[in-house]
Scaffold this active site. Structure first.
Site, PDB file in Angstrom:
ATOM      1  N   ASP A  77     -14.533   2.859   7.804  1.00 35.93           N
ATOM      2  CA  ASP A  77     -13.497   3.763   7.291  1.00 35.93           C
ATOM      3  C   ASP A  77     -14.107   4.775   6.323  1.00 35.93           C
ATOM      4  OD1 ASP A  77     -10.716   4.651   6.792  1.00 35.93           O
ATOM      5  OD2 ASP A  77     -11.111   3.887   4.784  1.00 35.93           O
ATOM      6  N   LYS A 111      -7.881  -1.473   6.406  1.00 41.90           N
ATOM      7  CA  LYS A 111      -8.155  -2.002   5.061  1.00 41.90           C
ATOM      8  C   LYS A 111      -7.180  -3.125   4.716  1.00 41.90           C
ATOM      9  CE  LYS A 111      -8.301   2.306   3.790  1.00 41.90           C
ATOM     10  NZ  LYS A 111      -8.378   3.619   3.184  1.00 41.90           N
ATOM     11  N   SER A 129      -6.863   3.944   9.441  1.00 46.15           N
ATOM     12  CA  SER A 129      -7.570   3.869   8.161  1.00 46.15           C
ATOM     13  C   SER A 129      -6.819   2.939   7.195  1.00 46.15           C
ATOM     14  CB  SER A 129      -7.695   5.287   7.591  1.00 46.15           C
ATOM     15  OG  SER A 129      -8.090   5.273   6.263  1.00 46.15           O
ATOM     16  N   ARG A 173     -14.216  12.974   8.627  1.00 43.59           N
ATOM     17  CA  ARG A 173     -12.916  13.641   8.857  1.00 43.59           C
ATOM     18  C   ARG A 173     -12.714  14.749   7.833  1.00 43.59           C
ATOM     19  NH1 ARG A 173      -8.926   8.898   8.198  1.00 43.59           N
ATOM     20  NH2 ARG A 173      -7.380  10.549   8.130  1.00 43.59           N
ATOM     21  N   HIS A 204       0.858  -1.182   0.000  1.00 42.88           N
ATOM     22  CA  HIS A 204       0.000   0.000   0.000  1.00 42.88           C
ATOM     23  C   HIS A 204       0.895   1.232   0.000  1.00 42.88           C
ATOM     24  CE1 HIS A 204      -3.604   2.383   1.013  1.00 42.88           C
ATOM     25  NE2 HIS A 204      -2.772   3.117   1.733  1.00 42.88           N
TER      26      HIS A 204
END
Ligand code: URA
Length: 442
Positions: free
Chosen positions: A168, A194, A190, A175, A89
């Site tokens: 999320d 995931k 967050s 947010r 990621h």
């Protein structure tokens, strides 16, 4: 518990955080699960988010937040996939097409890569948007199709299913509306929720740092990285976090189809050296996590080989074919969408490139139509920017800094101005920053 008692308890939790107390796992769990299930109003979650933004969350609280977010939805069942499942990621950057190169590299090394990706937002690009610039390519796969493809060809790249970490999505939107996006515990929870829900055995997080990243300096990037690493360990996953440079776009291409073409060049063993180097380094970090007995040097050699012998390129071809894309683009990049207008951005003076405001380059690409300001915006896959001058390069007056690829004259002109202003040209030649600043690994 009666409704009245519940309301009082929520108020107690918000008050405790407002006053700087450390919350228990069950307090955080109640807030997150109630909010995800529409049992807690936005105004109370917003108050909590702001209190915890200002007071901070401890590591234990952040781990509890991550657990609760994972448990707000389903997790991916990868038990039908044999072998070691790996995931990566990026925290988001400009021109970051690493996933397009790294996923086939990892599969060519014999690993299984079930990769769920996101779309671009703001100045950062997204893997799904890039892949969808390939005519016919679909990123909407059912879980069964996704798992089957990973088992058969080693990799699949698809959008995240709606029932994966629904908390999320809801909390991120809140947010965004309450000025609480740039909190390190929130970003860590967050990202990791995931990744945990995607169930891979090994996770690499590429934390970008610099003018084109969420994390603007190394101290912030370190804090986020340590938190990501600790969360991963608390879930018993093998984790590595690499802090990598984003003070200039990665490679030369910024924009969806342009980046696909550049990623294919890298998969052919060509293309910009920084893109290749980063992909090789990240691949080697994952190989070393999986095969501890292999030295870093051996892992680097293996990662380089799958680029040079064409095996990673062949996996990419299979991914494109399996997901409905026109694989002829691999041999003929002119089949990718192309913009009508190409305009140079000339240098205003002689000198050396001292700084590039990388977020501005991302913004210019968005203005051309290559990115989105809001989630519902549509994008133009053909447009973007090709960077010709990077940090430390010498430049002469009038020489091109970059080329804008546009479909609209006015947008081209705005983008050219933004790019010209993004460059700082001085009299001193500074060395380009190193690509990988630090690695945290087990
Ligand atoms: N990426 C994410 O997935 N979440 C954040 O909050 C920030 C970056």
């Amino acid at each position: 518990m009666t409704e009245g008692e519940k309301t009082l308890r929520v108020l107690d939790i918000i008050t405790a955080k407002r006053d700087g107390a450390e919350l228990s796992e069950s307090d955080i769990r109640q807030l997150v699960l109630d909010y995800a299930a529409d049992r807690l109003p936005d105004y109370q979650m917003a108050a909590f988010l702001m209190a915890a933004y200002i007071r901070g969350l401890s590591l234990n609280e952040t781990i509890a937040l991550t657990w609760a977010m994972v448990d707000s939805g389903t997790t991916l069942d990868l038990s039908n996939i044999t072998g070691t499942k790996v995931d990566k990621h990026s925290s988001g950057g400009v021109g970051d097409k690493t996933t397009l190169v790294l996923v086939p590299m990892l599969a060519a090394c014999g690993l299984k890569v079930p990769k769920m990706s996101g779309r671009g937002l703001g100045f950062t690009g997204g893997t799904l948007d890039k892949l969808e610039s390939i005519p016919g390519f679909t990123t909407s796969l059912s879980v069964d199709q996704f798992v089957q493809q990973v088992e058969q060809i080693g990799a699949a790249i698809a959008g995240q299913t709606a029932d994966l970490v629904p908390a999320d999505k809801k909390i991120y939107a809140l947010r965004d509306a309450t000025a609480t996006v740039d909190s390190i515990p929130y970003i860590a929870a967050s990202i990791m929720s995931k990744k945990i829900a995607c169930s891979s055995d090994v996770i690499l997080i590429d934390v970008k740092v610099g003018s084109g990243a969420f994390m603007k300096d190394l101290a912030q990037a370190r804090e986020l990285s340590n938190m990501l690493f600790a969360i991963g360990q608390s879930f018993n996953r093998k984790v590595a976090v690499a802090i990598t440079d984003m003070n200039q776009p990665l490679g030369r291409a910024v924009g969806n189809a342009l980046e696909v073409a550049e990623a294919i060049d890298a998969l052919k063993g060509q293309g910009p050296s920084d893109l290749r180097e980063l992909c090789v380094q990240l691949c080697a970090i994952i190989l070393h996590l999986v095969e501890h007995h292999q030295s870093h040097k051996e892992c680097i050699r293996y990662a380089s080989t799958v680029l040079d012998n064409g095996s990673a390129l062949e996996v990419f071809r299979k991914i494109v074919q399996a997901q409905g894309g026109n694989a002829s683009i691999i041999d003929d990049a002119s089949l990718l969408p192309r913009a009508r207008i190409k305009e140079d951005v000339p240098s205003p003076k002689n000198g050396f490139i001292e700084a590039i405001n990388c977020a501005s380059i991302g913004k210019a690409s968005s203005i051309l139509g290559g990115g989105r300001e809001r989630k519902e915006d549509t994008i133009n896959p053909a447009v973007g920017i090709v960077i010709y001058k990077k940090l430390g390069d010498a430049v002469e007056y009038g020489e091109r800094l970059a080329v804008v690829h546009a479909d609209d004259v006015d947008r081209a002109s705005t983008a050219r101005d933004i790019i010209a202003n993004a460059y700082s040209i001085g009299t001193h030649q500074h060395p380009a920053p190193s690509l990988v600043h630090e690695v945290i690994s087990q």
